[in-house]
Design an enzyme around this catalytic site. Structure first.
Site, PDB file in Angstrom:
ATOM      1  N   LYS A  62       0.834  -1.201   0.000  1.00  0.00           N
ATOM      2  CA  LYS A  62       0.000   0.000   0.000  1.00  0.00           C
ATOM      3  C   LYS A  62       0.866   1.246   0.000  1.00  0.00           C
ATOM      4  O   LYS A  62       1.735   1.423   0.868  1.00  0.00           O
ATOM      5  CB  LYS A  62      -0.895   0.011   1.237  1.00  0.00           C
ATOM      6  CG  LYS A  62      -1.950   1.103   1.172  1.00  0.00           C
ATOM      7  CD  LYS A  62      -2.670   1.251   2.486  1.00  0.00           C
ATOM      8  CE  LYS A  62      -1.943   2.269   3.330  1.00  0.00           C
ATOM      9  NZ  LYS A  62      -2.778   3.264   3.986  1.00  0.00           N
ATOM     10  N   ASP A  83      -3.651   4.296  -1.668  1.00  0.00           N
ATOM     11  CA  ASP A  83      -4.625   4.692  -0.644  1.00  0.00           C
ATOM     12  C   ASP A  83      -4.528   6.192  -0.396  1.00  0.00           C
ATOM     13  O   ASP A  83      -3.924   6.628   0.581  1.00  0.00           O
ATOM     14  CB  ASP A  83      -4.354   3.889   0.643  1.00  0.00           C
ATOM     15  CG  ASP A  83      -5.325   4.238   1.755  1.00  0.00           C
ATOM     16  OD1 ASP A  83      -6.469   4.646   1.458  1.00  0.00           O
ATOM     17  OD2 ASP A  83      -4.941   4.102   2.937  1.00  0.00           O
ATOM     18  N   HIS A 117     -11.405  12.584  -1.948  1.00  0.00           N
ATOM     19  CA  HIS A 117     -12.638  13.176  -1.405  1.00  0.00           C
ATOM     20  C   HIS A 117     -12.663  14.615  -1.882  1.00  0.00           C
ATOM     21  O   HIS A 117     -12.050  15.497  -1.271  1.00  0.00           O
ATOM     22  CB  HIS A 117     -12.602  13.089   0.136  1.00  0.00           C
ATOM     23  CG  HIS A 117     -13.787  13.698   0.809  1.00  0.00           C
ATOM     24  ND1 HIS A 117     -13.832  13.899   2.168  1.00  0.00           N
ATOM     25  CD2 HIS A 117     -14.961  14.151   0.334  1.00  0.00           C
ATOM     26  CE1 HIS A 117     -14.993  14.457   2.488  1.00  0.00           C
ATOM     27  NE2 HIS A 117     -15.684  14.616   1.388  1.00  0.00           N
ATOM     28  N   ASP A 118     -13.346  14.846  -3.019  1.00  0.00           N
ATOM     29  CA  ASP A 118     -13.351  16.186  -3.608  1.00  0.00           C
ATOM     30  C   ASP A 118     -14.570  16.266  -4.517  1.00  0.00           C
ATOM     31  O   ASP A 118     -15.399  15.341  -4.543  1.00  0.00           O
ATOM     32  CB  ASP A 118     -12.029  16.395  -4.374  1.00  0.00           C
ATOM     33  CG  ASP A 118     -11.602  17.856  -4.421  1.00  0.00           C
ATOM     34  OD1 ASP A 118     -12.473  18.723  -4.645  1.00  0.00           O
ATOM     35  OD2 ASP A 118     -10.407  18.136  -4.247  1.00  0.00           O
ATOM     36  N   THR A 173     -10.793   3.390  10.612  1.00  0.00           N
ATOM     37  CA  THR A 173     -10.701   2.441  11.732  1.00  0.00           C
ATOM     38  C   THR A 173     -10.120   3.098  12.992  1.00  0.00           C
ATOM     39  O   THR A 173     -10.138   2.506  14.067  1.00  0.00           O
ATOM     40  CB  THR A 173      -9.848   1.224  11.334  1.00  0.00           C
ATOM     41  OG1 THR A 173      -8.689   1.684  10.631  1.00  0.00           O
ATOM     42  CG2 THR A 173     -10.615   0.284  10.445  1.00  0.00           C
ATOM     43  N   ARG A 217       2.028  -0.998  10.881  1.00  0.00           N
ATOM     44  CA  ARG A 217       3.008  -1.034  11.969  1.00  0.00           C
ATOM     45  C   ARG A 217       3.333  -2.420  12.513  1.00  0.00           C
ATOM     46  O   ARG A 217       4.500  -2.677  12.834  1.00  0.00           O
ATOM     47  CB  ARG A 217       2.551  -0.072  13.088  1.00  0.00           C
ATOM     48  CG  ARG A 217       2.747   1.386  12.679  1.00  0.00           C
ATOM     49  CD  ARG A 217       1.935   2.346  13.513  1.00  0.00           C
ATOM     50  NE  ARG A 217       0.516   2.293  13.179  1.00  0.00           N
ATOM     51  CZ  ARG A 217      -0.394   3.123  13.656  1.00  0.00           C
ATOM     52  NH1 ARG A 217      -0.033   4.080  14.486  1.00  0.00           N
ATOM     53  NH2 ARG A 217      -1.661   3.007  13.287  1.00  0.00           N
TER      54      ARG A 217
HETATM   55  O1  C5P Z   1      -0.126   0.736  11.003  1.00  0.00           O
HETATM   56  P1  C5P Z   1      -1.526   0.255  10.774  1.00  0.00           P
HETATM   57  O2  C5P Z   1      -1.633  -1.246  10.607  1.00  0.00           O
HETATM   58  O3  C5P Z   1      -2.504   0.803  11.771  1.00  0.00           O
HETATM   59  O4  C5P Z   1      -1.893   0.859   9.346  1.00  0.00           O
HETATM   60  C1  C5P Z   1      -3.165   0.779   8.782  1.00  0.00           C
HETATM   61  C2  C5P Z   1      -3.133   1.419   7.437  1.00  0.00           C
HETATM   62  O5  C5P Z   1      -4.429   1.377   6.876  1.00  0.00           O
HETATM   63  C3  C5P Z   1      -2.706   2.875   7.438  1.00  0.00           C
HETATM   64  O6  C5P Z   1      -1.873   3.046   6.308  1.00  0.00           O
HETATM   65  C4  C5P Z   1      -3.971   3.669   7.266  1.00  0.00           C
HETATM   66  O7  C5P Z   1      -3.770   4.806   6.462  1.00  0.00           O
HETATM   67  C5  C5P Z   1      -4.864   2.684   6.511  1.00  0.00           C
HETATM   68  N1  C5P Z   1      -6.309   2.829   6.736  1.00  0.00           N
HETATM   69  C6  C5P Z   1      -6.890   2.758   7.988  1.00  0.00           C
HETATM   70  N2  C5P Z   1      -8.253   2.895   8.148  1.00  0.00           N
HETATM   71  C7  C5P Z   1      -9.026   3.081   7.073  1.00  0.00           C
HETATM   72  C8  C5P Z   1      -8.463   3.140   5.794  1.00  0.00           C
HETATM   73  C9  C5P Z   1      -7.081   3.003   5.660  1.00  0.00           C
HETATM   74  O8  C5P Z   1      -6.168   2.545   8.975  1.00  0.00           O
HETATM   75  N3  C5P Z   1     -10.339   3.136   7.204  1.00  0.00           N
END
Ligand code: C5P
Length: 245
Positions: A34, A61, A65-66, A125, A217
């Site tokens: 991603k 990703d 949004h526009d 999330t 992470r």
């Molecule tokens: O580090 P972590 O596992 O929390 O990363 C989750 C990834 O998913 C991040 O890159 C974040 O931008 C993306 N994301 C998210 N929630 C969403 C859409 C994308 O955490 N609804």
């Protein structure tokens, strides 16, 4: 053949060198990466070419949004640089999502490049009910809003949606097996939640019916990212029931 759900490793790192070194070491275990706003803003579209050239797929990703015309233009540009899947934010509205779906279909017909999957972000999330009500008049529960936004995304012609594990079963129940469900907020047992609030383990996401797990992470901050990714894959291959974190 990729495992189901397939892991997408989020390259939320500072530089091209950091990103390519992660792709290089994870490439034997993970085939989908991603590129989000951090890396794209720092390094631009060349990242997508470079990851594709390493034989991996790219999920862009940028959560467009526009206004519809602007998003349609951005989607055209993303289609032309060879991404396999990309995000829009469902908050942009049905006209915006329709314009995006039309733009993707037109570009792919014109260029002959495969049309990327378009997925709509429902509710981040990192947000729980109280975070939603703090920035809007919405006082309802997160699941109802996710279901409403998912319905609008599919009606507008998107291929699927991004949501947490906590809504995945309800989405499958309401909309069936066809929509693509992409799930961030994945936390293997023992890993820190960080800023994420609607989290669950990889196995719980698999059992709920997710197609793709976006994991950042817990992999790139692990002392040994390849081993961390392999442990997650092993968890996905195990037989077990739902285990929400
Ligand atoms: O580090 P972590 O596992 O929390 O990363 C989750 C990834 O998913 C991040 O890159 C974040 O931008 C993306 N994301 C998210 N929630 C969403 C859409 C994308 O955490 N609804």
């Amino acid at each position: 053949m990729a495992a189901k759900p397939e892991i997408i490793a989020a390259l939320d790192v500072e530089s091209r060198d950091d990103a390519l070194s992660l792709v290089g070491s994870l490439r034997g275990t993970i085939g989908y990466f991603k590129v989000g706003s951090r890396l794209f803003t720092a390094e631009g579209p060349r990242m997508i070419d470079e990851i594709n050239n390493m034989g991996a797929s790219v999920f862009l990703d940028l959560k467009f949004h526009d206004i519809p015309a602007t998003v349609a233009g951005a989607v055209k540009a993303a289609c032309a640089i060879g991404v396999k899947m990309m995000t829009l934010h469902t908050c942009g509205g049905v006209d915006m999502m329709k314009a995006a779906a039309d733009a993707a279909a037109e570009t792919s017909a014109k260029t002959g490049l495969p049309r990327p999957l378009l997925v709509g972000v429902t509710v981040l999330t990192s947000m729980a009910s109280q975070d939603l009500s703090a920035v809007s008049c919405y006082e309802g529960d997160v699941e109802s809003l996710v279901l409403r936004r998912a319905g609008k995304a599919l009606e507008a012609g998107l291929d699927g949606i991004v949501s947490s594990v906590h809504e995945t079963e309800a989405i499958r129940k309401k909309f069936g097996d066809t929509p693509v469900i992409v799930t961030p907020g994945i936390r293997p047992v023992g890993s820190a939640s960080g800023d994420q609030k609607r989290i669950a383990t990889p196995a719980a996401a698999r059992d709920a019916g997710s197609d793709y797990l976006v994991i950042g992470r817990p992999i790139y901050q692990a002392p040994y990212p390849v081993e961390a990714a392999e442990a997650i894959l092993a968890e996905l291959l195990e037989e077990q029931g739902p285990s929400y974190a």
